[in-house]
Design a protein around this motif. Structure first.
Motif, short mmCIF file in Angstrom:
data_model
loop_
_atom_site.label_atom_id
_atom_site.label_comp_id
_atom_site.label_asym_id
_atom_site.label_seq_id
_atom_site.Cartn_x
_atom_site.Cartn_y
_atom_site.Cartn_z
N TYR A 42 0.86 -1.18 0.00
CA TYR A 42 0.00 0.00 0.00
C TYR A 42 0.90 1.22 0.00
N TYR A 43 0.71 2.09 -1.00
CA TYR A 43 1.57 3.26 -1.19
C TYR A 43 0.72 4.52 -1.18
N THR A 65 -1.23 -2.79 -4.46
CA THR A 65 -0.67 -3.74 -5.42
C THR A 65 -0.60 -5.14 -4.83
N PRO A 66 -1.56 -6.00 -5.13
CA PRO A 66 -1.44 -7.41 -4.75
C PRO A 66 -0.70 -8.19 -5.85
N THR A 67 0.14 -9.15 -5.45
CA THR A 67 0.93 -9.92 -6.40
C THR A 67 1.04 -11.36 -5.92
N ILE A 68 1.05 -12.30 -6.86
CA ILE A 68 1.30 -13.69 -6.54
C ILE A 68 2.45 -14.19 -7.41
N HIS A 414 8.35 1.87 4.82
CA HIS A 414 9.34 2.86 4.39
C HIS A 414 8.68 4.24 4.33
N TYR A 415 9.42 5.23 4.78
CA TYR A 415 8.98 6.63 4.68
C TYR A 415 9.98 7.37 3.82
N TYR A 416 9.48 8.11 2.82
CA TYR A 416 10.31 8.78 1.83
C TYR A 416 9.99 10.27 1.83
N SER A 425 4.73 7.15 1.83
CA SER A 425 4.84 6.01 2.74
C SER A 425 4.43 4.76 1.99
N ILE A 426 5.11 3.67 2.29
CA ILE A 426 4.75 2.39 1.68
C ILE A 426 4.82 1.29 2.74
#
Length: 436
Positions: A42-43, A65-68, A414-416, A425-426
């Protein structure tokens, strides 16, 4: 004599059989069983230098963004990996491609709720990897397809890795090609000025009042070539330097050609009188950038094992291109193993770059220039990123869902922040399952 010959043949066949069985027994599989990675992120970001509105305006954006990723061992030597993901985002910035379709007063610092406020990106990548019997040679080939509302990309590539010196030295060569196609979307006020458009007679201008310069006459022509091709080659050298230290040197070269401008990013000229509808300034032009770009990145990693608790992971990269950007990236991560199953990951990353030759802020470009952009991704800035993560690992996969055992869980934040005011934030997470 005949019995002796038959007996000898039988002994030979038994030896061959045992030899083959022995090879099968002691040849270790590259991947023991099927692995499934479930990933998600989540971004969110915010700022006030949106390229869609010419370097001013809200940059608010959220993305999920969901990924498999499924890795399947085909035999002892070969692995097939399928990576499929979807990225769904809402963007206050891109919503202002058409700031007049949301039912509210148009303003670059407010989001429009129209169709351009959200989009979905989807990607599928297939990887095939083959390892030699001694595991000193590894070949890889991949194909990828990505699509979203205004963009389609087809990619393919491969790599070759060679291990030497009892696997203490590793050299890898990779190459990738991406063939992309835009379906260009332009700012709403420029579309009537395309070829065969009706200009100021368009309903947008007839149903709204232009303030400021009422003789609005932007510089605009649709892009004729909407393709973008990217070619990259990379070289990596990895060396185990001691029992505690490992080093890695990397070189990447990229050549791009085609439509490298973003069609919906506005530009405002300082020598052109401003025109407005409501609180939104109408574009003087759209971003124009060269149709070629050459990039080079040189980097290295140095990892040092302090003890059973601490490891130091360092990284540095220098980048330059023929658009005038030079950048430096440095990062440090310190995995801290607090138990057999839990590891913490504090990290820090610093980045700085010079501006592209074609960048200027809002209303600093001149209409006489050939190339121009107010995209702050191409500006002069520096950025800091702070991160923290935790990993849970269970080598015995005691927790199970059907026939799959949970091997690990990864959670990171992570904070950018940029000195231009952009912050982001992500939150990301991953679950790895193994077929038992």
């Amino acid at each position: 004599m005949r019995k002796i010959i038959l007996f000898s043949i039988a002994i030979f066949l038994v030896k061959v059989g045992f030899s083959q069985d022995s090879t099968a027994t002691y040849k270790k599989r590259v991947l023991e069983s099927t692995e499934v990675d479930l990933l998600a992120s989540y971004y969110t970001q915010d700022g006030n230098n949106a390229a869609v509105s010419g370097g001013i305006g809200t940059e608010r954006l959220t993305d999920v963004t969901p990924t498999i990723v499924v890795s399947i061992p085909l035999n002892e030597d070969d692995i097939l990996m399928i990576d499929a993901g979807v990225s769904a985002y809402t963007s206050a910035s891109s919503s202002n491609i058409d700031p007049f379709d949301g039912g509210k007063k148009a303003d670059p610092f407010q989001a429009s709720s129209g169709a351009s406020s959200s989009d979905t990106w989807a990607n599928v990548t297939g990887n095939y990897t083959h390892s030699s019997d001694d595991r000193n040679k590894i070949w890889n080939a991949k194909v990828s397809v990505s699509t979203e509302y205004d963009y389609f990309s087809l990619g393919f590539g491969g790599s070759y890795t060679r291990l030497f010196n009892e696997k203490n030295t590793e050299i890898s060569l990779k190459a990738n090609v991406y063939l992309d196609k835009w379906n260009s979307i332009y700012p709403i006020e420029l579309r009537p000025f395309a070829e065969n458009g009706n200009g100021l007679n368009n309903r947008l201008f007839q149903s709204n009042t232009i303030t400021g310069n009422q003789n609005y006459a932007p510089r605009f022509a649709e892009f004729q070539d909407e393709t973008r091709n990217s070619y990259s080659v990379g070289l990596s050298f990895v060396q185990i330097l001691s029992k505690r230290m490992q080093g890695n040197l990397m070189l990447d070269v990229v050549q791009q050609q085609g439509l490298l401008s973003t069609p919906f990013q506005r530009v405002y000229f300082s020598d052109v009188e401003n025109s407005y509808i409501e609180n939104f300034q109408l574009a003087d032009a759209i971003e124009q950038l060269p149709d070629t770009r050459f990039k080079v990145a040189l980097g290295g990693r140095l990892n040092y094992y302090l003890n059973e608790t601490f490891v130091l992971r360092t990284y540095y990269r220098y980048y330059f291109d023929d658009w005038g950007i030079n950048s430096h990236t440095a990062s440090l991560e310190i995995p801290i193993k607090i138990s057999e199953k839990f590891t913490l990951y504090p990290s820090y990353r610093y980045y700085s770059q010079t501006a592209a030759d074609y960048f200027a802020p809002y209303e600093k470009h001149l209409s006489t220039e050939k190339f121009y952009t107010s995209d702050y991704d191409l500006s002069n800035f520096n950025a800091n990123q702070y991160g923290f993560g935790v990993t849970y690992t269970d080598i015995f996969t005691s927790f199970k869902i059907w026939s799959y055992g949970l091997k690990s869980i990864d959670l990171k934040y992570h904070y950018y922040e940029r000195n231009t005011g952009l912050t982001a934030s992500i939150i990301s997470g991953g679950f790895k399952f193994i077929l038992n």
